[in-house]
Write a protein that holds these residues in place. Structure first.
Motif, short mmCIF file in Angstrom:
data_model
loop_
_atom_site.label_atom_id
_atom_site.label_comp_id
_atom_site.label_asym_id
_atom_site.label_seq_id
_atom_site.Cartn_x
_atom_site.Cartn_y
_atom_site.Cartn_z
N UNK A 15 0.83 -1.21 0.00
CA UNK A 15 0.00 0.00 0.00
C UNK A 15 0.87 1.27 0.00
N UNK A 16 0.60 2.19 -0.91
CA UNK A 16 1.34 3.45 -1.00
C UNK A 16 1.23 4.24 0.30
N UNK A 17 0.09 4.13 0.99
CA UNK A 17 -0.14 4.88 2.23
C UNK A 17 0.80 4.45 3.36
N UNK A 18 1.47 3.34 3.20
CA UNK A 18 2.42 2.84 4.20
C UNK A 18 3.68 3.72 4.27
N UNK A 19 3.92 4.48 3.23
CA UNK A 19 5.16 5.24 3.10
C UNK A 19 4.90 6.74 3.11
N UNK A 20 5.95 7.52 3.38
CA UNK A 20 5.86 8.97 3.42
C UNK A 20 6.46 9.58 2.15
N UNK A 160 6.45 8.38 -6.80
CA UNK A 160 5.52 9.49 -6.66
C UNK A 160 4.06 9.06 -6.67
N UNK A 161 3.79 7.90 -7.23
CA UNK A 161 2.42 7.41 -7.35
C UNK A 161 2.44 5.90 -7.45
N UNK A 162 1.29 5.26 -7.30
CA UNK A 162 1.24 3.80 -7.43
C UNK A 162 1.78 3.35 -8.78
N UNK A 163 2.28 2.12 -8.82
CA UNK A 163 2.78 1.58 -10.08
C UNK A 163 3.62 0.34 -9.84
N UNK A 164 4.19 -0.15 -10.93
CA UNK A 164 5.01 -1.37 -10.90
C UNK A 164 6.46 -1.01 -11.17
N UNK A 172 20.88 -12.93 -12.44
CA UNK A 172 20.29 -13.15 -11.11
C UNK A 172 18.78 -12.91 -11.10
N UNK A 173 18.16 -12.92 -12.26
CA UNK A 173 16.71 -12.86 -12.33
C UNK A 173 16.10 -11.48 -12.15
N UNK A 174 14.82 -11.50 -11.82
CA UNK A 174 14.02 -10.28 -11.73
C UNK A 174 13.13 -10.32 -10.50
N UNK A 175 12.69 -9.14 -10.11
CA UNK A 175 11.72 -9.02 -9.03
C UNK A 175 10.87 -7.79 -9.32
N UNK A 176 9.60 -7.85 -8.92
CA UNK A 176 8.69 -6.73 -9.16
C UNK A 176 8.06 -6.25 -7.86
N UNK A 177 8.08 -4.93 -7.66
CA UNK A 177 7.38 -4.30 -6.54
C UNK A 177 6.13 -3.64 -7.10
N UNK A 178 4.98 -3.95 -6.50
CA UNK A 178 3.71 -3.39 -6.94
C UNK A 178 3.22 -2.45 -5.84
N UNK A 179 3.22 -1.16 -6.15
CA UNK A 179 2.77 -0.15 -5.20
C UNK A 179 1.34 0.21 -5.58
N UNK A 180 0.40 0.03 -4.62
CA UNK A 180 -1.01 0.27 -4.89
C UNK A 180 -1.58 1.29 -3.92
N UNK A 181 -2.64 1.96 -4.36
CA UNK A 181 -3.44 2.78 -3.45
C UNK A 181 -4.24 1.82 -2.58
N UNK A 182 -4.65 2.25 -1.41
CA UNK A 182 -5.49 1.42 -0.55
C UNK A 182 -6.76 1.03 -1.31
N UNK A 183 -7.17 -0.22 -1.17
CA UNK A 183 -8.43 -0.67 -1.74
C UNK A 183 -8.37 -1.07 -3.20
#
Length: 184
Positions: A15-20, A160-164, A172-183
């Motif tokens: 959740x994006x709201x977890x961060x400042x 700055x906003x939600x996204x991947x 050494x491969x890949x990893x993905x972080x998915x930042x979402x808005x609540x809900x």
């Protein structure tokens, strides 16, 4: 220090709201099969103790306005730690020169940061050896099962906003972080 609630798996929503003021950076996570509990740990000791490595995206965050940090602020803010997203495919280190591992960090498929292992004290293994010695000095040695972040191998980028965000590490491969808005 990474706390349990700071560790996420590949593509697990955060959740994006977890961060400042979050920023993303590419790293290599070392998963230790043995502890390093003696002074003078060397690169060879780190290599011997490492069971495998994983690609990792660290979400760094700061409670200090505009990232106007001093070293004291950084220490008080747990080194600006926010979260870490770990890849799910382990890679053994045998025959790999981590100083030569190339990195590309993408946001929504567009490259936003480039780097290589040599940006991390010459090699991520060197950085982990330094940490192992320092933690022994502080009487809090690395233990079997610990996940150790190497440090950034390329510039961090603002979230700055939600996204991947997708990190690609050569060999050494890949990893993905998915930042979402609540809900979402």
């Amino acid at each position: 220090m990474l706390l349990d609630d700071m560790v996420f798996a590949h593509a697990q929503p955060l959740p994006r709201s977890r961060f400042i003021q979050p920023r993303a950076e590419g790293e290599i996570a070392f998963v230790l099969g043995r502890g390093i509990d003696f002074p003078g740990a060397t690169v060879a000791d780190v290599l011997r103790a490492t069971e495998f490595v994983l690609p990792a995206i660290e979400i760094v965050d700061s409670r200090i306005a505009n990232w106007d940090l001093t070293i004291t602020d950084t220490v008080a803010d747990n080194a600006s730690s926010g979260a870490v997203v770990l890849g799910t495919t382990p890679f053994p280190l045998l025959g790999k020169d981590l100083s030569q591992v190339g990195m590309t960090l993408e946001r929504e498929g567009e490259p936003v940061s480039f780097g290589a292992g040599h940006a991390c004290l010459g090699s991520p293994v060197v950085a982990v050896a330094w940490l192992a010695r320092e933690l022994v000095r502080r009487e809090q040695p690395l233990r079997a099962g610990d996940v150790v972040m190497s440090g950034a191998i390329g510039p961090m980028v603002p979230i700055d906003e939600p996204g991947r965000f997708r990190l690609k590490l050569d060999g050494l491969g890949e990893v993905e972080a998915v930042i979402e808005e609540e809900g979402e």
